[in-house]
Design a protein around this motif. Structure first.
Motif, short mmCIF file in Angstrom:
data_model
loop_
_atom_site.label_atom_id
_atom_site.label_comp_id
_atom_site.label_asym_id
_atom_site.label_seq_id
_atom_site.Cartn_x
_atom_site.Cartn_y
_atom_site.Cartn_z
N VAL A 240 0.82 -1.21 0.00
CA VAL A 240 0.00 0.00 0.00
C VAL A 240 0.85 1.26 0.00
O VAL A 240 0.34 2.36 -0.23
N PHE A 241 2.13 1.14 0.30
CA PHE A 241 3.05 2.30 0.26
C PHE A 241 4.06 2.02 -0.84
O PHE A 241 4.79 1.04 -0.78
N HIS A 242 4.09 2.88 -1.86
CA HIS A 242 4.89 2.59 -3.05
C HIS A 242 6.08 3.53 -3.22
O HIS A 242 6.86 3.35 -4.15
N ASP A 243 6.21 4.54 -2.37
CA ASP A 243 7.28 5.52 -2.56
C ASP A 243 8.57 5.01 -1.91
O ASP A 243 8.97 5.45 -0.83
N LEU A 244 9.24 4.08 -2.59
CA LEU A 244 10.48 3.55 -2.05
C LEU A 244 11.57 4.61 -2.01
O LEU A 244 12.53 4.49 -1.24
N ASN A 245 11.44 5.66 -2.83
CA ASN A 245 12.43 6.75 -2.78
C ASN A 245 12.44 7.41 -1.41
O ASN A 245 13.49 7.76 -0.89
N GLU A 246 11.25 7.58 -0.81
CA GLU A 246 11.20 8.18 0.52
C GLU A 246 11.87 7.26 1.54
O GLU A 246 12.61 7.71 2.41
N ILE A 247 11.62 5.95 1.42
CA ILE A 247 12.25 5.01 2.34
C ILE A 247 13.76 5.01 2.16
O ILE A 247 14.51 5.04 3.14
N HIS A 248 14.23 5.02 0.91
CA HIS A 248 15.67 5.08 0.66
C HIS A 248 16.26 6.36 1.25
O HIS A 248 17.37 6.34 1.81
N GLN A 249 15.55 7.48 1.12
CA GLN A 249 16.06 8.74 1.66
C GLN A 249 16.16 8.67 3.18
O GLN A 249 17.15 9.13 3.77
N LEU A 250 15.15 8.09 3.82
CA LEU A 250 15.20 7.95 5.28
C LEU A 250 16.37 7.08 5.71
O LEU A 250 17.07 7.39 6.68
N VAL A 251 16.59 5.98 5.01
CA VAL A 251 17.72 5.10 5.35
C VAL A 251 19.04 5.83 5.16
O VAL A 251 19.95 5.72 5.99
#
Length: 509
Positions: A240-251
């Motif tokens: 349901v959450f598709h913005d992996l760019n945001e996750i990569h940025q957080l990491v």
């Protein structure tokens, strides 16, 4: 020919690189090759002379002696770039940034390697961090690279002098009035499952009460509908959450990782390569720890990564200096005491099993059935509802049967005691060594039925234990205490436990 470091430096200055290469192996076998300063000076001289293979050999030798030497990883990354080995360069430069997160040259070098592979988004993140470390100087050398990345990403109209607070993804959940005081770590809470809502509660408290900033990513949601930040998959496993760019940025921007149970890898995110003993801890709960304790202990022993467990679970592990005890995260203030029983009132006994087998629900039902027939007693088994509905039904109860399948009581008991219930659960001697004043009624399969019978036949006894339970939770469970413990523990792991002042004093409002 002499193979001392001064002699090698002299030969490099004379551009006699073939001779130097022939002497490197003999030099690295000498006692001088244990001197970090000499090795760095020699390797840098080889880099300036474009002798990348020689520099590679020197810095690899240095890293073999000191695996946490950040500058050696940075310089070896440069040597790999000069030899055309971009993948290896990225590997060493990422390690350099991990070891020296505030080092501008390492950040910029890694960004340039990422630009070679056209990974503009990741490169931009590292460049912007380097630019902030450079005081956001509009003439900083990072600016041209930042413009290039943004152009490639189609962000031509985006201002180059953005407010760092508005662009900081770790500020998203920080109350506006708290933002100026956020001088601590970027803490990324990451877990496969939000056990009992513990992790999102911790995230909110870190943002509210500490200098740290926090975000929380949960891979798998559940039907209980706890507080949330980022949920990747719903309770049925659908993404349901598709913005992996945001996750990569957080990491990329995280300084510290608080892992709940396990760090599941994501596309292009291998947490085995990201986590180390200086940047993370793992917090364990309940059955996952009990079922996997041998495997998990060996993993921690190998990686030397810290773990946090509640008071009840230590007996599942051989004791180890890297394991810490922090009480479960719970705020009792929203809970009101249920009305006290009067003579003749019906007594309501509740049970909220998440796993009937582990909780031994069948034993509870068998013990309750004759009591329901003989006394003015109601039994409520709460299943398949979210946390809010569960608490609403508990608020009409007086006694909670928790479990007999584990060595201690869980948050189910804590919630119930916060309402003034009598809680029944297993409690072993290890837990009692931490909490000898616990009012939890300790049960076994043999004692469950007679203890329930005694309770439902004595309203005053239920009231008295309920009063003790209500006060006990307010004495031992404090959101501020837990979040303060975690905040100090992050600093200790990150900066060392032998420093009275970590450089990040914690001030709580």
């Amino acid at each position: 020919m002499e193979c001392s470091q001064p002699r090698l430096m002299e030969l490099i200055s004379q551009n006699r690189l073939d001779v130097v290469m022939g002497l490197l192996d003999p030099f690295l076998a000498t006692e001088q090759a244990t001197n970090t300063g000499m090795l760095l000076e020699l390797g840098e001289a080889l880099l300036r002379a474009q002798a990348a293979k020689g520099a590679d050999k020197v810095f690899a030798w240095l890293i073999n002696q000191d695996r946490d030497h950040g500058q050696a990883h940075n310089l070896l990354g440069i040597a790999k770039v000069m030899q055309g080995d971009a993948p290896a360069a990225e590997q060493f430069l990422r390690k350099a940034v991990e070891l020296m997160p505030q080092d501008r040259p390492s950040l910029n070098n890694l960004a340039k390697v990422l630009m070679l592979k056209k990974d503009w988004a990741q490169a931009l993140g590292f460049l912007e961090k380097a630019w902030q470390l450079n005081g956001q100087d509009p003439k900083a050398p990072e600016m041209e690279l930042i413009k290039n990345c943004r152009t490639q990403l189609g962000e031509k109209t985006k201002p180059l002098m953005d407010n760092p607070i508005s662009n900081d993804p770790f500020m998203k959940l920080v109350p506006p009035e708290k933002q100026p005081a956020k001088t601590g770590l970027n803490v990324l809470i990451y877990a496969d499952f939000n056990v009992a809502g513990q992790l999102t509660k911790l995230c909110r408290a870190l943002n509210q009460y500490t200098p740290h900033k926090a975000r929380c990513i949960i891979v798998q949601d559940d039907y209980l509908q706890y507080d949330r930040d980022i949920i990747i998959n719903d309770q049925n496993g659908r993404q349901v959450f598709h913005d992996l760019n945001e996750i990569h940025q957080l990491v990329r921007q995280a300084d510290f990782f608080h892992i709940g149970r396990q760090a599941l890898n994501l596309p292009n995110l291998n947490f085995d390569q990201i986590l180390n003993e200086k940047n993370c801890l793992v917090q364990y709960f309940g059955s996952y720890l009990r079922m996997n304790h041998k495997k998990l202990f060996l993993w921690h022993l190998k990686r030397n990564i810290a773990a946090v467990v509640g008071f009840g679970w230590t007996q599942a592990f051989p004791l180890h200096r890297k394991f810490y005890h922090i009480q479960q995260f719970f705020d009792p203030t929203p809970f009101e005491r249920v009305p006290r029983l009067n003579p003749g009132d019906a007594i309501r006994v509740v049970h909220a099993p998440t796993n009937r087998e582990i909780k031994r629900t069948a034993d509870f039902v068998a013990a309750m059935e004759p009591l329901v027939r003989e006394f003015k007693v109601e039994m409520d088994i709460i299943e398949g509802v979210d946390n809010k509905a569960c608490l609403e039904r508990k608020a009409r109860g007086h006694i909670t049967y928790d479990e007999m399948g584990t060595p201690t009581f869980g948050l189910n008991s804590v919630e119930s005691m916060a309402m003034g219930h009598v809680a029944l659960s297993s409690v072993n001697p290890h837990v009692l060594s931490y909490m000898p004043d616990t009012p939890v009624v300790r049960i076994t399969p043999e004692s469950l039925a007679p203890l329930l019978r005694r309770l439902v036949s004595d309203h005053e006894l239920v009231n008295a234990i309920g009063d003790r339970s209500y006060e006990f939770v307010r004495k031992h469970y404090d959101e501020m205490r837990s979040v303060t413990q975690f905040a100090h523990l992050y600093n200790g792991i990150k900066y060392g436990f032998f420093h009275c002042d970590s450089g990040l004093p914690l001030e709580f409002s």
